[in-house]
Scaffold this motif. Structure first.
Motif, PDB file in Angstrom:
ATOM      1  N   ALA A  26       0.781  -1.192   0.079  1.00 23.76           N
ATOM      2  CA  ALA A  26      -0.134   0.165   0.069  1.00 23.76           C
ATOM      3  C   ALA A  26       0.840   1.293  -0.043  1.00 23.76           C
ATOM      4  N   GLN A  27       1.923   1.378   0.963  1.00 19.59           N
ATOM      5  CA  GLN A  27       2.757   2.609   0.862  1.00 19.59           C
ATOM      6  C   GLN A  27       3.307   2.889  -0.331  1.00 19.59           C
ATOM      7  N   PRO A  28       4.253   1.942  -0.885  1.00 17.83           N
ATOM      8  CA  PRO A  28       4.998   2.199  -2.004  1.00 17.83           C
ATOM      9  C   PRO A  28       4.129   2.386  -3.314  1.00 17.83           C
ATOM     10  N   ALA A  29       2.663   1.809  -3.247  1.00 18.79           N
ATOM     11  CA  ALA A  29       1.757   2.183  -4.390  1.00 18.79           C
ATOM     12  C   ALA A  29       1.406   3.361  -4.417  1.00 18.79           C
ATOM     13  N   ILE A  30       0.839   3.978  -3.293  1.00 16.86           N
ATOM     14  CA  ILE A  30       0.378   5.277  -3.058  1.00 16.86           C
ATOM     15  C   ILE A  30       1.437   6.194  -3.322  1.00 16.86           C
ATOM     16  N   ALA A  31       2.682   5.968  -3.050  1.00 11.92           N
ATOM     17  CA  ALA A  31       3.668   6.947  -3.030  1.00 11.92           C
ATOM     18  C   ALA A  31       3.939   7.030  -4.894  1.00 11.92           C
ATOM     19  N   SER A  32       4.108   5.929  -5.341  1.00  9.77           N
ATOM     20  CA  SER A  32       4.276   6.002  -6.787  1.00  9.77           C
ATOM     21  C   SER A  32       3.180   6.649  -7.608  1.00  9.77           C
ATOM     22  N   LEU A  33       1.828   6.409  -6.992  1.00 10.61           N
ATOM     23  CA  LEU A  33       0.705   6.840  -7.754  1.00 10.61           C
ATOM     24  C   LEU A  33       0.482   8.457  -7.436  1.00 10.61           C
ATOM     25  N   THR A  34       1.123   9.252  -6.382  1.00  9.01           N
ATOM     26  CA  THR A  34       0.943  10.413  -6.208  1.00  9.01           C
ATOM     27  C   THR A  34       2.464  11.312  -6.336  1.00  9.01           C
ATOM     28  N   ASP A  35       3.306  10.453  -6.658  1.00 12.08           N
ATOM     29  CA  ASP A  35       4.776  11.237  -6.750  1.00 12.08           C
ATOM     30  C   ASP A  35       4.590  12.391  -7.915  1.00 12.08           C
ATOM     31  N   PRO A  36       4.978  13.394  -7.342  1.00 11.98           N
ATOM     32  CA  PRO A  36       4.597  14.724  -8.262  1.00 11.98           C
ATOM     33  C   PRO A  36       5.243  14.780  -9.555  1.00 11.98           C
ATOM     34  N   VAL A  37       6.606  13.927  -9.456  1.00  7.28           N
ATOM     35  CA  VAL A  37       7.413  14.124 -10.733  1.00  7.28           C
ATOM     36  C   VAL A  37       6.884  13.044 -11.730  1.00  7.28           C
ATOM     37  N   SER A  38       6.246  12.058 -11.302  1.00 11.70           N
ATOM     38  CA  SER A  38       5.550  11.155 -12.294  1.00 11.70           C
ATOM     39  C   SER A  38       4.172  11.831 -12.777  1.00 11.70           C
ATOM     40  N   LEU A  39       3.368  12.354 -11.848  1.00 10.75           N
ATOM     41  CA  LEU A  39       2.266  13.214 -12.235  1.00 10.75           C
ATOM     42  C   LEU A  39       2.305  14.200 -13.268  1.00 10.75           C
ATOM     43  N   ALA A  40       3.549  14.955 -13.227  1.00 13.47           N
ATOM     44  CA  ALA A  40       3.986  15.909 -14.091  1.00 13.47           C
ATOM     45  C   ALA A  40       4.015  15.208 -15.758  1.00 13.47           C
ATOM     46  N   THR A  41       4.186  14.158 -15.895  1.00 14.28           N
ATOM     47  CA  THR A  41       4.495  13.571 -17.018  1.00 14.28           C
ATOM     48  C   THR A  41       3.297  12.794 -17.668  1.00 14.28           C
ATOM     49  N   LEU A  42       2.048  12.851 -17.054  1.00 13.09           N
ATOM     50  CA  LEU A  42       1.124  12.181 -17.454  1.00 13.09           C
ATOM     51  C   LEU A  42       0.232  13.163 -18.614  1.00 13.09           C
ATOM     52  N   LYS A  43      -0.051  12.341 -19.598  1.00  6.15           N
ATOM     53  CA  LYS A  43      -0.697  12.869 -20.981  1.00  6.15           C
ATOM     54  C   LYS A  43      -2.146  12.557 -21.016  1.00  6.15           C
ATOM     55  N   GLY A  44      -2.960  13.413 -21.614  1.00  2.16           N
ATOM     56  CA  GLY A  44      -4.221  13.335 -21.865  1.00  2.16           C
ATOM     57  C   GLY A  44      -5.062  13.928 -20.918  1.00  2.16           C
ATOM     58  N   LYS A  45      -6.460  14.178 -21.037  1.00  4.65           N
ATOM     59  CA  LYS A  45      -7.245  14.854 -20.216  1.00  4.65           C
ATOM     60  C   LYS A  45      -7.841  13.921 -19.108  1.00  4.65           C
ATOM     61  N   ARG A  46      -7.827  14.254 -18.019  1.00  2.00           N
ATOM     62  CA  ARG A  46      -8.324  13.262 -16.835  1.00  2.00           C
ATOM     63  C   ARG A  46      -7.545  12.156 -16.551  1.00  2.00           C
ATOM     64  N   ALA A  47      -6.073  12.121 -17.019  1.00  2.44           N
ATOM     65  CA  ALA A  47      -5.392  10.939 -16.804  1.00  2.44           C
ATOM     66  C   ALA A  47      -4.870  10.804 -15.319  1.00  2.44           C
ATOM     67  N   ALA A  48      -5.428  11.755 -14.396  1.00  2.50           N
ATOM     68  CA  ALA A  48      -4.837  11.160 -13.238  1.00  2.50           C
ATOM     69  C   ALA A  48      -5.951  10.714 -12.394  1.00  2.50           C
ATOM     70  N   ASN A  49      -7.257  10.772 -13.007  1.00  2.00           N
ATOM     71  CA  ASN A  49      -8.500  10.258 -12.463  1.00  2.00           C
ATOM     72  C   ASN A  49      -8.495   8.548 -11.931  1.00  2.00           C
ATOM     73  N   PRO A  50      -8.045   7.836 -12.735  1.00  2.00           N
ATOM     74  CA  PRO A  50      -7.844   6.560 -12.286  1.00  2.00           C
ATOM     75  C   PRO A  50      -6.826   6.224 -11.109  1.00  2.00           C
ATOM     76  N   LEU A  51      -5.888   7.098 -11.109  1.00  2.00           N
ATOM     77  CA  LEU A  51      -4.853   7.134  -9.869  1.00  2.00           C
ATOM     78  C   LEU A  51      -5.687   7.548  -8.549  1.00  2.00           C
ATOM     79  N   LEU A  52      -6.675   8.586  -8.456  1.00  2.00           N
ATOM     80  CA  LEU A  52      -7.318   8.291  -7.298  1.00  2.00           C
ATOM     81  C   LEU A  52      -7.976   7.423  -6.820  1.00  2.00           C
ATOM     82  N   GLN A  53      -8.742   6.690  -7.774  1.00  2.00           N
ATOM     83  CA  GLN A  53      -9.504   5.597  -7.331  1.00  2.00           C
ATOM     84  C   GLN A  53      -8.613   4.189  -6.862  1.00  2.00           C
ATOM     85  N   LYS A  54      -7.231   4.248  -7.388  1.00  2.00           N
ATOM     86  CA  LYS A  54      -6.330   3.116  -6.995  1.00  2.00           C
ATOM     87  C   LYS A  54      -5.990   3.475  -5.485  1.00  2.00           C
ATOM     88  N   CYS A  55      -5.673   4.915  -5.536  1.00  2.00           N
ATOM     89  CA  CYS A  55      -5.153   5.380  -4.002  1.00  2.00           C
ATOM     90  C   CYS A  55      -6.361   4.825  -2.975  1.00  2.00           C
TER      91      CYS A  55
END
Length: 200
Positions: A26-55
């Motif tokens: 759980a801890q490393p999964a959430i760390a990866s899903l919410t890492d600001p460096v990784s989030l900045a590389t997401l492409k496409g509208k609402r690309a972060a939405n699935p990450l919320l559900q996974k968290c």
């Protein structure tokens, strides 16, 4: 001769090991899903939405295993090196609120958990919106503040019909949240002024 209780234990041992492994994930999964460096590389509208559900899935799962969600988020922030920052504080608050929403809407059924783990919208099973899907939506509309496009902390679970009715309107909550983000230097002055000045 092997006794029946021992045989049953041996049959279930792989599942018990898997659950223990998942709890530690759980801890490393959430760390990866919410890492600001990784989030900045997401492409496409609402690309972060699935990450919320996974968290939300990982927080709910960890809580099922006896862990405190707050402690899980603290450890996750240490892992992605955001601990002690305003970003980590807002993210933690937002994810805990979404976990609370998930419980209130009855999303944490076995079916709902399976959907959330895959980053999908879970079906609401409690209250007046039962039968609808709970989708991730922006608190502050990204149409006004594109800089928040990939920010999990700007997302909340909400019944699908309410999203359609909201239609990118700026709520009082969004205005307060924008002010808080601006003061924490997580939102530009231009973005804050756009939100405060809506409707134009």
């Amino acid at each position: 001769m092997t006794s029946l209780p021992i045989l049953i234990l041996l049959l279930f041992l792989p599942n018990l090991e898997l659950k223990a492994e998942d709890a530690k994930t759980a801890q490393p999964a959430i760390a990866s899903l919410t890492d600001p460096v990784s989030l900045a590389t997401l492409k496409g509208k609402r690309a972060a939405n699935p990450l919320l559900q996974k968290c939300v899935y990982w927080l709910a799962y960890a809580e099922e295993q006896g862990e405190k969600p707050e402690a899980v988020l603290d450890e996750s922030a240490k892992l992605n090196k955001t601990a002690g920052t305003p970003y980590a504080g807002f993210l933690s608050w937002g994810l805990l609120e979404n976990l609370k929403i998930a419980k209130e809407l009855g999303l944490l059924t076995s079916e709902g958990m399976a959907e959330l783990r895959q980053g999908k919208s879970a079906t609401i099973t409690k209250g007046q919106y039962a039968g609808q899907e709970a989708e991730a939506d922006d608190v502050i509309p990204t149409a006004l503040c594109p800089e928040l496009q990939n920010q999990v902390m700007n997302l909340e679970l909400i019944p699908a019909s309410l999203i359609r009715a909201k239609n990118d309107k700026v709520t009082d909550r969004a205005k307060v949240f924008a002010k808080e983000l601006y003061e924490a230097k997580l939102l530009s002055e231009e973005g804050w002024q756009k939100v405060q000045g809506w409707p134009p």
